[in-house]
Scaffold this active site. Structure first.
Site, PDB file in Angstrom:
ATOM      1  N   HIS A   1       0.808  -1.228   0.000  1.00 22.98           N
ATOM      2  CA  HIS A   1       0.000   0.000   0.000  1.00 22.98           C
ATOM      3  C   HIS A   1       0.838   1.273   0.000  1.00 22.98           C
ATOM      4  CE1 HIS A   1      -3.612  -2.441   1.774  1.00 22.98           C
ATOM      5  NE2 HIS A   1      -3.428  -2.646   0.496  1.00 22.98           N
TER       6      HIS A   1
ATOM      7  N   CYS B   1       2.522  16.490 -12.468  1.00 23.26           N
ATOM      8  CA  CYS B   1       3.626  16.025 -13.323  1.00 23.26           C
ATOM      9  C   CYS B   1       4.035  14.587 -13.024  1.00 23.26           C
ATOM     10  CB  CYS B   1       4.833  16.958 -13.198  1.00 23.26           C
ATOM     11  SG  CYS B   1       5.787  16.719 -11.687  1.00 23.26           S
TER      12      CYS B   1
ATOM     13  N   ASN C   1      -3.808 -12.685  16.008  1.00 25.31           N
ATOM     14  CA  ASN C   1      -4.706 -11.533  16.104  1.00 25.31           C
ATOM     15  C   ASN C   1      -5.538 -11.697  17.378  1.00 25.31           C
ATOM     16  OD1 ASN C   1      -6.873  -9.574  15.621  1.00 25.31           O
ATOM     17  ND2 ASN C   1      -6.218  -9.601  13.479  1.00 25.31           N
ATOM     18  N   PRO C   2      -5.664 -10.658  18.198  1.00 25.54           N
ATOM     19  CA  PRO C   2      -6.486 -10.805  19.409  1.00 25.54           C
ATOM     20  C   PRO C   2      -7.951 -11.088  19.083  1.00 25.54           C
ATOM     21  CG  PRO C   2      -5.338  -8.672  19.376  1.00 25.54           C
ATOM     22  CD  PRO C   2      -5.062  -9.329  18.075  1.00 25.54           C
ATOM     23  N   GLU C   3      -8.353 -10.770  17.830  1.00 26.65           N
ATOM     24  CA  GLU C   3      -9.752 -11.000  17.461  1.00 26.65           C
ATOM     25  C   GLU C   3      -9.876 -11.952  16.286  1.00 26.65           C
ATOM     26  OE1 GLU C   3     -11.793  -7.266  16.898  1.00 26.65           O
ATOM     27  OE2 GLU C   3     -10.839  -6.487  18.724  1.00 26.65           O
TER      28      GLU C   3
HETATM   29  P1  NAD Z   1      -7.171  -2.767  10.376  1.00 28.40           P
HETATM   30  O1  NAD Z   1      -7.098  -1.471  11.108  1.00 28.40           O
HETATM   31  O2  NAD Z   1      -8.302  -3.021   9.495  1.00 28.40           O
HETATM   32  O3  NAD Z   1      -7.142  -3.979  11.417  1.00 28.40           O
HETATM   33  C1  NAD Z   1      -6.240  -4.062  12.458  1.00 28.40           C
HETATM   34  C2  NAD Z   1      -6.236  -5.486  12.974  1.00 28.40           C
HETATM   35  O4  NAD Z   1      -5.236  -5.583  13.953  1.00 28.40           O
HETATM   36  C3  NAD Z   1      -7.557  -5.937  13.638  1.00 28.40           C
HETATM   37  O5  NAD Z   1      -7.922  -7.197  13.125  1.00 28.40           O
HETATM   38  C4  NAD Z   1      -7.194  -6.027  15.123  1.00 28.40           C
HETATM   39  O6  NAD Z   1      -7.899  -7.058  15.776  1.00 28.40           O
HETATM   40  C5  NAD Z   1      -5.715  -6.350  15.046  1.00 28.40           C
HETATM   41  N1  NAD Z   1      -4.934  -5.958  16.223  1.00 28.40           N
HETATM   42  C6  NAD Z   1      -5.157  -4.964  17.109  1.00 28.40           C
HETATM   43  N2  NAD Z   1      -4.191  -4.929  18.043  1.00 28.40           N
HETATM   44  C7  NAD Z   1      -3.317  -5.924  17.739  1.00 28.40           C
HETATM   45  C8  NAD Z   1      -2.102  -6.390  18.326  1.00 28.40           C
HETATM   46  N3  NAD Z   1      -1.593  -5.824  19.425  1.00 28.40           N
HETATM   47  N4  NAD Z   1      -1.475  -7.432  17.747  1.00 28.40           N
HETATM   48  C9  NAD Z   1      -1.972  -8.019  16.631  1.00 28.40           C
HETATM   49  N5  NAD Z   1      -3.116  -7.618  16.032  1.00 28.40           N
HETATM   50  C10 NAD Z   1      -3.780  -6.580  16.581  1.00 28.40           C
HETATM   51  O7  NAD Z   1      -5.806  -2.891   9.599  1.00 28.40           O
HETATM   52  P2  NAD Z   1      -5.434  -3.567   8.220  1.00 28.40           P
HETATM   53  O8  NAD Z   1      -6.053  -4.923   8.146  1.00 28.40           O
HETATM   54  O9  NAD Z   1      -3.981  -3.422   8.103  1.00 28.40           O
HETATM   55  O10 NAD Z   1      -6.127  -2.729   7.049  1.00 28.40           O
HETATM   56  C11 NAD Z   1      -6.303  -1.369   7.054  1.00 28.40           C
HETATM   57  C12 NAD Z   1      -5.595  -0.557   5.983  1.00 28.40           C
HETATM   58  O11 NAD Z   1      -5.139   0.572   6.690  1.00 28.40           O
HETATM   59  C13 NAD Z   1      -4.375  -1.108   5.331  1.00 28.40           C
HETATM   60  O12 NAD Z   1      -4.534  -0.893   3.987  1.00 28.40           O
HETATM   61  C14 NAD Z   1      -3.185  -0.243   5.805  1.00 28.40           C
HETATM   62  O13 NAD Z   1      -2.457   0.256   4.706  1.00 28.40           O
HETATM   63  C15 NAD Z   1      -3.806   0.931   6.462  1.00 28.40           C
HETATM   64  N6  NAD Z   1      -3.210   1.310   7.771  1.00 28.40           N
HETATM   65  C16 NAD Z   1      -1.869   1.305   7.953  1.00 28.40           C
HETATM   66  C17 NAD Z   1      -1.333   1.641   9.180  1.00 28.40           C
HETATM   67  C18 NAD Z   1       0.161   1.638   9.351  1.00 28.40           C
HETATM   68  O14 NAD Z   1       0.899   1.737   8.389  1.00 28.40           O
HETATM   69  N7  NAD Z   1       0.652   1.473  10.579  1.00 28.40           N
HETATM   70  C19 NAD Z   1      -2.163   1.987  10.240  1.00 28.40           C
HETATM   71  C20 NAD Z   1      -3.544   1.991  10.018  1.00 28.40           C
HETATM   72  C21 NAD Z   1      -4.051   1.638   8.779  1.00 28.40           C
HETATM   73 ZN    ZN Z   2       4.924  18.207 -10.126  1.00 31.81          ZN
END
Ligand code: NAD
Ligand code: ZN
Length: 227
Positions: free
Chosen positions: A103, A114, A198-200
């Site tokens: 991403h 540009c 994953n906690p969930e």
């Molecule tokens: P999401 O926010 O949809 O889901 C987060 C997941 O992490 C949930 O399933 C949750 O249960 C789990 N989680 C929470 N705490 C945790 C822990 N301590 N250990 C392990 N798992 C844990 O995130 P996603 O699935 O990555 O998708 C969302 C989109 O958002 C992606 O495209 C991403 O690019 C973007 N995003 C990126 C960042 C980043 O770069 N840090 C942050 C937020 C969102």
């Molecule tokens: Zn430019």
């Protein structure tokens, strides 16, 4: 024995970077899933950039978590690749070298006039929205927003690696964003052992050979003992 790891926002939650689906992800009561879209940017680039500026400030201060570091360490001993949906660059900061960013990266910008692309690590941004240093055009974050297509090379490589995995580890993703959410199923279909941390529960859970209902660092410590 190839290990492929798919990571999402959950692994960086332990570095203090908010996920999109948790309450702590809210900024001024905006839903991130509505801000991370091309429509939001067309309508109101200033607000979208203010949100990115806030996220960049958080990420600049964050440190890689134990989970990021354990993966970097494991890469030195094993045939391991990380495919990440995260844009924060924390895997690389922890020392991982084999990282596919699906991403994009929050430190990269792209000019909508540009097409110039470059890194801009200024925190906080000097002007919002920022302007292209080549032509003065409007810059956008060089990340993939909801509804946009993924970079072709990264996606092809991710599919190829997933189909070659012996162990496929999914850490901290809600598995609701396609096509990333499909990669564990591709791996499983080709015979990989699928492990989820994953906690969930997630849509991947029913397909997992092992589901660890723990945070990323604690879960990964357990998995490493075992593989
Ligand atoms: P999401 O926010 O949809 O889901 C987060 C997941 O992490 C949930 O399933 C949750 O249960 C789990 N989680 C929470 N705490 C945790 C822990 N301590 N250990 C392990 N798992 C844990 O995130 P996603 O699935 O990555 O998708 C969302 C989109 O958002 C992606 O495209 C991403 O690019 C973007 N995003 C990126 C960042 C980043 O770069 N840090 C942050 C937020 C969102
Ligand atoms: Zn430019």
């Amino acid at each position: 024995m190839r290990i492929v790891v798919l990571t999402g926002a959950g692994i960086s939650a332990e570095s203090g970077v908010p996920t999109f689906r948790g309450k702590e992800g809210l900024w001024k009561k905006y839903d991130p899933r509505e801000l991370a879209t091309p429509e939001a940017f067309r309508r109101d680039p200033k607000t979208v950039w203010e949100w990115y500026n806030w996220r960049r400030e958080i990420i600049a201060k964050a440190e890689p978590s134990e989970a990021h570091r354990l993966l970097a360490e494991l890469e030195r001993r094993r045939d391991l690749w990380v495919i990440t949906q995260n844009v924060d660059g924390l895997h690389q900061r922890a020392g991982s070298e084999r990282v596919i960013e699906l991403h994009g990266n929050i430190w990269k910008v792209r000019c909508i006039s540009c097409g110039a692309r470059y890194y801009d690590r200024t925190v906080p941004l000097r002007e919002i929205p920022p302007r292209c240093r080549e032509c003065g055009g409007l810059l956008r974050p060089d990340v993939v927003w909801f509804g946009e297509t993924l970079p072709k090379d990264a996606l092809e490589r991710a599919y190829q690696l997933s189909s070659e995995a012996d162990i496929f580890l999914v850490i901290g993703t809600s598995a609701q964003v396609y096509p990333a959410a499909e990669l564990p199923l591709v791996a499983k279909g080709r015979g990989a052992r699928l492990i989820e941390i994953n906690p969930e529960e997630t849509p991947i859970t029913p397909y997992a050979d092992l589901s660890i209902r723990k945070g990323a660092s604690e879960g990964l410590r357990k998995v490493i003992e075992e593989i």
